[in-house]
Motif scaffolding. Structure first.
Motif, PDB file in Angstrom:
ATOM      1  N   ALA A 327      -7.206  -8.655  20.862  1.00 52.10           N
ATOM      2  CA  ALA A 327      -6.264  -7.758  20.204  1.00 52.10           C
ATOM      3  C   ALA A 327      -6.745  -7.534  18.782  1.00 52.10           C
ATOM      4  CB  ALA A 327      -4.862  -8.355  20.199  1.00 52.10           C
ATOM      5  N   PRO A 328      -6.695  -6.305  18.270  1.00 50.71           N
ATOM      6  CA  PRO A 328      -7.178  -6.042  16.907  1.00 50.71           C
ATOM      7  C   PRO A 328      -6.421  -6.873  15.881  1.00 50.71           C
ATOM      8  CG  PRO A 328      -6.792  -3.984  18.098  1.00 50.71           C
ATOM      9  CD  PRO A 328      -6.207  -5.087  18.938  1.00 50.71           C
ATOM     10  N   VAL A 329      -7.144  -7.313  14.872  1.00 50.89           N
ATOM     11  CA  VAL A 329      -6.518  -8.050  13.769  1.00 50.89           C
ATOM     12  C   VAL A 329      -6.350  -7.173  12.539  1.00 50.89           C
ATOM     13  CG1 VAL A 329      -7.349 -10.282  14.568  1.00 50.89           C
ATOM     14  CG2 VAL A 329      -8.762  -8.954  12.982  1.00 50.89           C
ATOM     15  N   GLY A 330      -6.727  -5.914  12.649  1.00 52.92           N
ATOM     16  CA  GLY A 330      -6.607  -4.974  11.540  1.00 52.92           C
ATOM     17  C   GLY A 330      -7.254  -3.662  11.901  1.00 52.92           C
ATOM     18  N   LYS A 331      -7.475  -2.832  10.888  1.00 53.62           N
ATOM     19  CA  LYS A 331      -7.957  -1.478  11.105  1.00 53.62           C
ATOM     20  C   LYS A 331      -8.848  -1.035   9.947  1.00 53.62           C
ATOM     21  CE  LYS A 331      -7.012   1.953  14.108  1.00 53.62           C
ATOM     22  NZ  LYS A 331      -6.973   1.785  15.577  1.00 53.62           N
ATOM     23  N   LEU A 332      -9.908  -0.305  10.261  1.00 55.57           N
ATOM     24  CA  LEU A 332     -10.636   0.439   9.235  1.00 55.57           C
ATOM     25  C   LEU A 332      -9.857   1.721   8.997  1.00 55.57           C
ATOM     26  CD1 LEU A 332     -14.375   0.119  10.397  1.00 55.57           C
ATOM     27  CD2 LEU A 332     -13.149  -1.296   8.733  1.00 55.57           C
ATOM     28  N   VAL A 333      -9.260   1.856   7.829  1.00 56.95           N
ATOM     29  CA  VAL A 333      -8.397   3.001   7.575  1.00 56.95           C
ATOM     30  C   VAL A 333      -9.236   4.243   7.310  1.00 56.95           C
ATOM     31  CG1 VAL A 333      -6.512   1.588   6.714  1.00 56.95           C
ATOM     32  CG2 VAL A 333      -8.217   2.484   5.117  1.00 56.95           C
ATOM     33  N   ALA A 334      -8.639   5.385   7.510  1.00 53.18           N
ATOM     34  CA  ALA A 334      -9.318   6.655   7.297  1.00 53.18           C
ATOM     35  C   ALA A 334      -9.100   7.144   5.882  1.00 53.18           C
ATOM     36  CB  ALA A 334      -8.799   7.711   8.276  1.00 53.18           C
ATOM     37  N   PRO A 335     -10.073   7.862   5.313  1.00 47.42           N
ATOM     38  CA  PRO A 335      -9.874   8.418   3.967  1.00 47.42           C
ATOM     39  C   PRO A 335      -8.752   9.428   3.963  1.00 47.42           C
ATOM     40  CG  PRO A 335     -11.825   9.358   4.992  1.00 47.42           C
ATOM     41  CD  PRO A 335     -11.356   8.254   5.891  1.00 47.42           C
ATOM     42  N   GLY A 336      -7.930   9.373   2.929  1.00 51.37           N
ATOM     43  CA  GLY A 336      -6.838  10.328   2.811  1.00 51.37           C
ATOM     44  C   GLY A 336      -5.633   9.998   3.649  1.00 51.37           C
ATOM     45  N   SER A 337      -5.697   8.932   4.441  1.00 48.38           N
ATOM     46  CA  SER A 337      -4.579   8.603   5.319  1.00 48.38           C
ATOM     47  C   SER A 337      -3.553   7.749   4.587  1.00 48.38           C
ATOM     48  CB  SER A 337      -5.090   7.848   6.555  1.00 48.38           C
ATOM     49  OG  SER A 337      -5.589   6.576   6.193  1.00 48.38           O
ATOM     50  N   PRO A 338      -2.272   7.898   4.922  1.00 51.33           N
ATOM     51  CA  PRO A 338      -1.249   7.081   4.271  1.00 51.33           C
ATOM     52  C   PRO A 338      -1.360   5.613   4.631  1.00 51.33           C
ATOM     53  CG  PRO A 338      -0.303   8.361   6.068  1.00 51.33           C
ATOM     54  CD  PRO A 338      -1.709   8.865   5.879  1.00 51.33           C
ATOM     55  N   GLU A 339      -2.053   5.277   5.729  1.00 50.22           N
ATOM     56  CA  GLU A 339      -2.178   3.876   6.106  1.00 50.22           C
ATOM     57  C   GLU A 339      -2.827   3.043   5.016  1.00 50.22           C
ATOM     58  OE1 GLU A 339      -3.119   5.702  10.296  1.00 50.22           O
ATOM     59  OE2 GLU A 339      -3.207   6.380   8.236  1.00 50.22           O
ATOM     60  N   GLY A 340      -3.790   3.635   4.298  1.00 50.23           N
ATOM     61  CA  GLY A 340      -4.486   2.881   3.275  1.00 50.23           C
ATOM     62  C   GLY A 340      -3.533   2.348   2.238  1.00 50.23           C
ATOM     63  N   GLY A 341      -2.631   3.205   1.751  1.00 53.44           N
ATOM     64  CA  GLY A 341      -1.673   2.754   0.764  1.00 53.44           C
ATOM     65  C   GLY A 341      -0.659   1.800   1.352  1.00 53.44           C
ATOM     66  N   ALA A 342      -0.187   2.104   2.580  1.00 51.78           N
ATOM     67  CA  ALA A 342       0.822   1.263   3.195  1.00 51.78           C
ATOM     68  C   ALA A 342       0.309  -0.134   3.449  1.00 51.78           C
ATOM     69  CB  ALA A 342       1.290   1.894   4.510  1.00 51.78           C
ATOM     70  N   ALA A 343      -0.987  -0.227   3.719  1.00 54.63           N
ATOM     71  CA  ALA A 343      -1.551  -1.528   4.076  1.00 54.63           C
ATOM     72  C   ALA A 343      -1.668  -2.472   2.890  1.00 54.63           C
ATOM     73  CB  ALA A 343      -2.925  -1.343   4.716  1.00 54.63           C
ATOM     74  N   HIS A 344      -1.398  -1.980   1.679  1.00 50.32           N
ATOM     75  CA  HIS A 344      -1.450  -2.862   0.521  1.00 50.32           C
ATOM     76  C   HIS A 344      -0.301  -3.844   0.510  1.00 50.32           C
ATOM     77  CE1 HIS A 344      -4.771  -1.411  -1.917  1.00 50.32           C
ATOM     78  NE2 HIS A 344      -4.453  -0.200  -1.549  1.00 50.32           N
ATOM     79  N   GLY A 345       0.762  -3.530   1.224  1.00 47.04           N
ATOM     80  CA  GLY A 345       1.930  -4.400   1.194  1.00 47.04           C
ATOM     81  C   GLY A 345       1.657  -5.754   1.798  1.00 47.04           C
ATOM     82  N   LYS A 346       2.402  -6.764   1.375  1.00 49.45           N
ATOM     83  CA  LYS A 346       2.212  -8.123   1.869  1.00 49.45           C
ATOM     84  C   LYS A 346       3.026  -8.324   3.136  1.00 49.45           C
ATOM     85  CE  LYS A 346       1.278 -10.094  -2.683  1.00 49.45           C
ATOM     86  NZ  LYS A 346       1.680 -11.094  -3.685  1.00 49.45           N
ATOM     87  N   GLY A 347       2.498  -7.852   4.269  1.00 53.92           N
ATOM     88  CA  GLY A 347       3.191  -8.013   5.537  1.00 53.92           C
ATOM     89  C   GLY A 347       3.199  -9.463   5.977  1.00 53.92           C
ATOM     90  N   GLN A 348       4.181  -9.834   6.785  1.00 52.89           N
ATOM     91  CA  GLN A 348       4.298 -11.204   7.262  1.00 52.89           C
ATOM     92  C   GLN A 348       3.821 -11.348   8.697  1.00 52.89           C
ATOM     93  OE1 GLN A 348       5.232 -13.767   5.278  1.00 52.89           O
ATOM     94  NE2 GLN A 348       5.258 -12.241   3.645  1.00 52.89           N
ATOM     95  N   ALA A 349       3.919 -10.259   9.469  1.00 54.58           N
ATOM     96  CA  ALA A 349       3.591 -10.382  10.888  1.00 54.58           C
ATOM     97  C   ALA A 349       2.114 -10.597  11.097  1.00 54.58           C
ATOM     98  CB  ALA A 349       4.057  -9.134  11.648  1.00 54.58           C
ATOM     99  N   ALA A 378      -0.947  18.841   2.654  1.00 54.92           N
ATOM    100  CA  ALA A 378      -2.186  19.611   2.767  1.00 54.92           C
ATOM    101  C   ALA A 378      -3.407  18.828   2.311  1.00 54.92           C
ATOM    102  CB  ALA A 378      -2.060  20.898   1.955  1.00 54.92           C
ATOM    103  N   LEU A 379      -3.281  18.062   1.225  1.00 55.79           N
ATOM    104  CA  LEU A 379      -4.433  17.327   0.726  1.00 55.79           C
ATOM    105  C   LEU A 379      -4.889  16.284   1.719  1.00 55.79           C
ATOM    106  CD1 LEU A 379      -3.506  16.838  -3.043  1.00 55.79           C
ATOM    107  CD2 LEU A 379      -5.142  18.437  -2.051  1.00 55.79           C
ATOM    108  N   VAL A 380      -3.937  15.578   2.319  1.00 57.28           N
ATOM    109  CA  VAL A 380      -4.281  14.582   3.332  1.00 57.28           C
ATOM    110  C   VAL A 380      -4.954  15.260   4.508  1.00 57.28           C
ATOM    111  CG1 VAL A 380      -3.331  12.957   4.991  1.00 57.28           C
ATOM    112  CG2 VAL A 380      -2.492  12.959   2.645  1.00 57.28           C
TER     113      VAL A 380
END
Length: 403
Positions: A327-349, A378-380
């Motif tokens: 099972a994946p333990v993470g992701k290589l995020v895409a440029p311009g994607s909101p996932e990059g910013g969201a992934a900065h949070g300190k998740g517990q799961a 549009a920029l994303v």
């Protein structure tokens, strides 16, 4: 060129999948070796921010190679962006010449490969002592293509500095590289010199280097240069006005082989490096069947000849054998994607559940042949369209010789 790749489809992660995590000891176990920070960046998922080895094995999955010594490494699926396993993925370490992947990804699209340039001595000023060189000569003319071959094959800092001069100078190039790193969500990276030579404060991570390789391999010329085994490079003009060429060979030993190391089946690049502070570093991409994997290894023990390549090969073998069994333990995020910013949070799961919560589990992130369906402005959207991919990264062995 190989046939188009089909999208690799991993089984969806199980929330209860077992997760093996090593402690935060240094890989070698030696007391004088540096330790990773207790908390690192969580771009790509909170589990990637933890020290130690991160992997979530399903039933029947092969075990990771037992004697890995690298301070940091990561195995990812280049198609989906899934991180299959990692070790201190976000540890900020000196990158050596693997940083040239970011240099190429930033500058290569700006300079037409047929453009010629007469080199000035000032173009090559400021190179570090003992820099790797391809043999660029002041007063001679070179095409941009010649210079890129010098960068990719011989890791020539002289070629890097000339291309940076053509790009408006070293300070401008460094600024653009840092900006491009931020656009790719490569937040562990700080560029001081475009050639990767040791400088105070110049760092990257296995995660970021994988992002650079993945982004660079979207570009046809980048792919061709990275997969070139040998090429002819222009020499100096002789006394009679005749200019001979000499052959250069790629220093990527998984591509060309060497004493004690064989070329890796299906390898298609990308870049190696070595400096005093960085040790040996390497990012490689390889294909087996319809699967394309990216592996980055940073600073293994120096006692084993070609250790960085051998550990990379072991991780590639493991990644191909683990297809559908982790099972994946993470992701290589895409440029311009909101996932990059969201992934900065300190998740517990962490791991699979964390990736799914961030919207990673079901969405491709700019890998081979997948169009990203994110429409958050549009920029994303423009950034993601620019990241549209080519389904034929790997280059067959028989087509690697150029000129």
């Amino acid at each position: 060129m190989l046939a188009g790749l089909a999208c690799a489809s991993l089984a969806l992660p199980l929330l209860g999948a077992p997760s093996a995590q090593a402690d935060d000891k240094n890989p070698s176990g030696k007391a004088n070796e540096p330790r990773p920070p207790a908390q690192m960046s969580t771009v790509g998922g909170s589990q990637l921010g933890r020290p130690g080895t991160q992997v979530s094995l399903k039933a029947g999955a092969p075990k990771l190679p037992p004697k890995l010594t690298a301070r940091s490494w990561i195995v990812s699926d280049a198609e989906s962006g899934d991180v299959l396993a990692s070790h201190n993925a976000h540890w900020r370490l000196p990158p050596a010449s693997t940083l040239k992947m970011l240099f190429a990804d930033t500058v290569l699209p700006k300079l037409p490969k047929t453009r010629t340039h007469k080199v000035l001595a000032s173009d090559m000023a400021g190179m570090g002592e003992g820099s790797s060189l391809v043999g660029v000569q002041a007063g001679e003319k070179y095409t941009v293509r010649d210079l890129w071959l010098g960068v990719f094959l011989r890791s020539g800092n002289d070629a890097v500095h000339v291309l940076a001069a053509m790009n408006g100078g070293k300070p401008r190039t460094v600024t653009e590289m840092n900006e491009h790193a931020r656009a790719l969500h490569a937040d562990d990276t700080q560029v001081v010199s475009p050639d990767g030579y040791d400088h105070k404060g110049q760092v990257s991570s296995a995660y970021d280097l994988s992002l650079f390789a993945r982004s660079g391999m979207q570009k046809e010329d980048f792919r061709k240069y990275a997969a070139t085994a040998t090429a002819d490079f222009p020499g100096a003009t002789g006394k009679k006005g005749k200019r001979e060429s000499f052959q250069i060979q790629n220093t990527n030993r998984l591509l060309t082989g060497d004493v004690g190391i064989d070329p890796y089946p299906g390898i298609a690049g990308v870049k190696n490096g070595s400096t005093t502070n960085a040790g040996n570093t390497f990012t490689g991409v390889a294909q087996r069947g319809n699967r394309v994997l990216l592996v980055t290894v940073m600073h293994p023990e120096a006692t084993v000849p070609h250790g960085v390549y051998k550990e990379t090969a072991e991780l590639l073998d493991w990644g191909f054998a683990a297809d559908g069994k982790v099972a994946p333990v993470g992701k290589l995020v895409a440029p311009g994607s909101p996932e990059g910013g969201a992934a900065h949070g300190k998740g517990q799961a962490g791991g699979a559940s964390d990736a799914k919560a961030a919207g990673h589990a079901d969405k491709p992130s700019g890998g081979i042949g997948v169009a990203l369906g994110i429409t958050a402005g549009a920029l994303v959207l423009l950034a993601l369209v620019a990241y549209a991919v080519h389904r034929r990264w790997p280059v067959p062995v028989g087509r690697r010789r150029r000129r």
